[in-house]
Design a protein around this motif. Structure first.
Motif, mmCIF file in Angstrom:
data_model
loop_
_atom_site.group_PDB
_atom_site.id
_atom_site.type_symbol
_atom_site.label_atom_id
_atom_site.label_comp_id
_atom_site.label_asym_id
_atom_site.label_seq_id
_atom_site.Cartn_x
_atom_site.Cartn_y
_atom_site.Cartn_z
ATOM 1 N N UNK A 177 -26.038 -51.088 -14.330
ATOM 2 C CA UNK A 177 -25.773 -51.273 -12.903
ATOM 3 C C UNK A 177 -26.960 -51.906 -12.201
ATOM 4 N N UNK A 178 -28.174 -51.561 -12.603
ATOM 5 C CA UNK A 178 -29.351 -52.137 -11.945
ATOM 6 C C UNK A 178 -29.407 -53.650 -12.194
ATOM 7 N N UNK A 179 -29.058 -54.089 -13.399
ATOM 8 C CA UNK A 179 -29.036 -55.514 -13.685
ATOM 9 C C UNK A 179 -27.962 -56.240 -12.890
ATOM 10 N N UNK A 180 -26.778 -55.635 -12.794
ATOM 11 C CA UNK A 180 -25.707 -56.248 -12.016
ATOM 12 C C UNK A 180 -26.070 -56.268 -10.532
ATOM 13 N N UNK A 181 -26.668 -55.174 -10.050
ATOM 14 C CA UNK A 181 -27.065 -55.105 -8.642
ATOM 15 C C UNK A 181 -28.059 -56.216 -8.308
ATOM 16 N N UNK A 182 -28.999 -56.465 -9.198
ATOM 17 C CA UNK A 182 -29.978 -57.514 -8.965
ATOM 18 C C UNK A 182 -29.306 -58.881 -8.890
#
Length: 439
Positions: A177-182
């Motif tokens: 999720x952190x990668x997608x959020x970025x």
């Protein structure tokens, strides 16, 4: 607008834009070497269980072909089924979710078991992807995929006119999720079109990496917050090694789940999969299924009714035990290669693949010595078929020709022989690269 100068000779521009599925190219060459040159090839390229369909499933198929009565339990004799498939099979799939994921309540929406009307039996997971992509996205929509992932996501989305956004995997080879959020933030800040969909597998092909239940929950919550349609590829569920499996149905009422009978259920080639849809897509997918496929193969559906028999599950769990043994063999082999750091090997938490990054020291792009050439030489010289990472990587990240995938689905004896041959081949490859760097 169509180009008025275009003739009818040759394929469409859409068809020409689609890249080949490289693993099938490797398989074709391996088959040529076997048939025309008599070479014995260790097939570690395709994700195909070497065991074949379970015994009870085969018996059910024979019965369905030879019986004069109703072989399906739905009043048919191997004719057309409902577009969504046999009701009896969809009910068994619903029961499977209620049983397998009962601790976390994944099979429930507000306390209700999954309605069979939301389950679509498809012509393999590939048919499921085509239905889901067509139902969810329009030409020009941006759909996110992992930078290391199943190539057909990217290829089919492109053929449908979608724009693919590649999201980098982290150091554990996961799209989180952190990668997608970025990526969402980056696109928003740059004024780029927003992401409308995400397609992701856990366990992953090719990496074997799995999201934990908490990581999957976070991904589902992010997709709901950003109005991103999440397509959760769960075709390797059932094949994991100590990590807890979770389904997106636990955490999202808008996600689509794709699954298949090809992997855990060992029915590759029977062309049977399924979708679990949110209620807002049921009517659209029904119309698309009627027009694209009519229904999934009826003989395969009739046979798959036996997939959850006690006898079948015992047989399938025996397959997983063999995968586990083969996995250990491959990981020990790769771990013995001092030139490859441990961080360059994906975790292989599930599925039946080990994904390896050769690193800068073991390739020399200027001489054409990358993983593609290594896999070619390994096949031609040693009779071992691995798949180069060009099949799985974002074409723009430069990692495809450094990485390769080993499939250990084909059986322990095959894997043992393949790893022995690779260990013999490896020093010659290392020398070839080092000599090229010096010259």
């Amino acid at each position: 607008m169509s180009d008025p100068r275009r003739t009818n000779a040759g394929p469409s521009a859409r068809a020409c834009s689609v890249q080949s599925f490289k693993v099938m190219d490797v398989l074709r060459r391996a088959n040529e070497l076997e048939s025309s040159m008599g070479m014995e090839v260790c097939h570690c390229e395709v994700g195909q269980p070497g065991s074949g369909a379970p015994r009870a499933v085969v018996r059910a198929a024979i019965e369905a072909l030879t019986t004069t009565g109703d072989a399906t339990g739905d009043g048919g004799r191997l004719g057309y089924t409902d577009a969504f498939g046999l009701t009896s099979l969809r009910r068994k799939i619903s029961d499977h979710y209620a049983s397998k994921y009962k601790d976390g309540g994944p099979a429930r929406d507000g306390g209700r078991t999954i309605d069979v009307d939301r389950i679509v039996v498809t012509t393999g997971s590939s048919g499921g992807f085509l239905l889901a992509f067509t139902a969810c996205f329009d030409s020009g929509d941006v759909v996110a995929v992992a930078s290391s992932g199943y190539p057909c996501y990217r290829n089919v989305l492109g053929a449908l006119g979608c724009v693919v956004a590649s999201v980098p995997v982290d150091g554990d080879f996961k799209l989180t999720a952190s990668g997608l959020r970025e990526e969402v933030r980056r696109r928003r800040a740059g004024g780029e079109a927003r992401i409308r969909g995400l397609v992701m597998s856990s366990p992953s092909n090719p990496t074997g990496a799995m999201l934990s239940p908490d990581e999957l929950r976070e991904m589902c919550e992010l997709c709901d917050e950003e109005d991103i349609r999440f397509l959760s590829d769960e075709i390797y569920h059932g094949i994991s090694y100590g990590k807890e499996e979770a389904t997106a149905l636990t955490y999202s009422s808008t996600a689509i789940v794709i699954n298949s009978f090809s992997k855990y259920y060992s029915m590759s080639g029977w062309r049977l999969g399924w979708l679990v849809l949110p209620s807002d897509l049921v009517d659209a997918v029904n119309v698309l299924q009627q027009n694209m496929f009519i229904n999934a193969p009826t003989i395969s559906q009739a046979a798959a009714l036996r997939c959850w028999d006690d006898e079948t599950i015992e047989e399938l769990e025996g397959h997983v035990a063999k995968y586990r043994a083969s996995r250990g063999h491959v990981l020990r082999m790769v771990g013995s290669l001092v030139e490859i750091p441990k961080r360059n090997v994906a975790p292989a938490d599930g599925g039946f693949y080990v994904y390896v990054d050769l690193g800068d020291d073991n390739v020399h792009p200027d001489s054409g010595l990358g993983s593609t050439e290594m896999c070619r030489r390994l096949l031609e010289e040693a009779g071992v078929a691995f798949t180069p990472g060009t099949d799985f990587e974002d074409p723009d990240n430069g990692l495809g020709d450094r990485r390769f995938r080993i499939s250990y689905a084909g059986g322990t004896d095959t894997v043992r022989r393949a790893t022995e041959l690779f260990v013999r081949f490896w020093p010659g490859w290392v020398k070839l690269v080092r000599d090229a760097k010096i010259s």
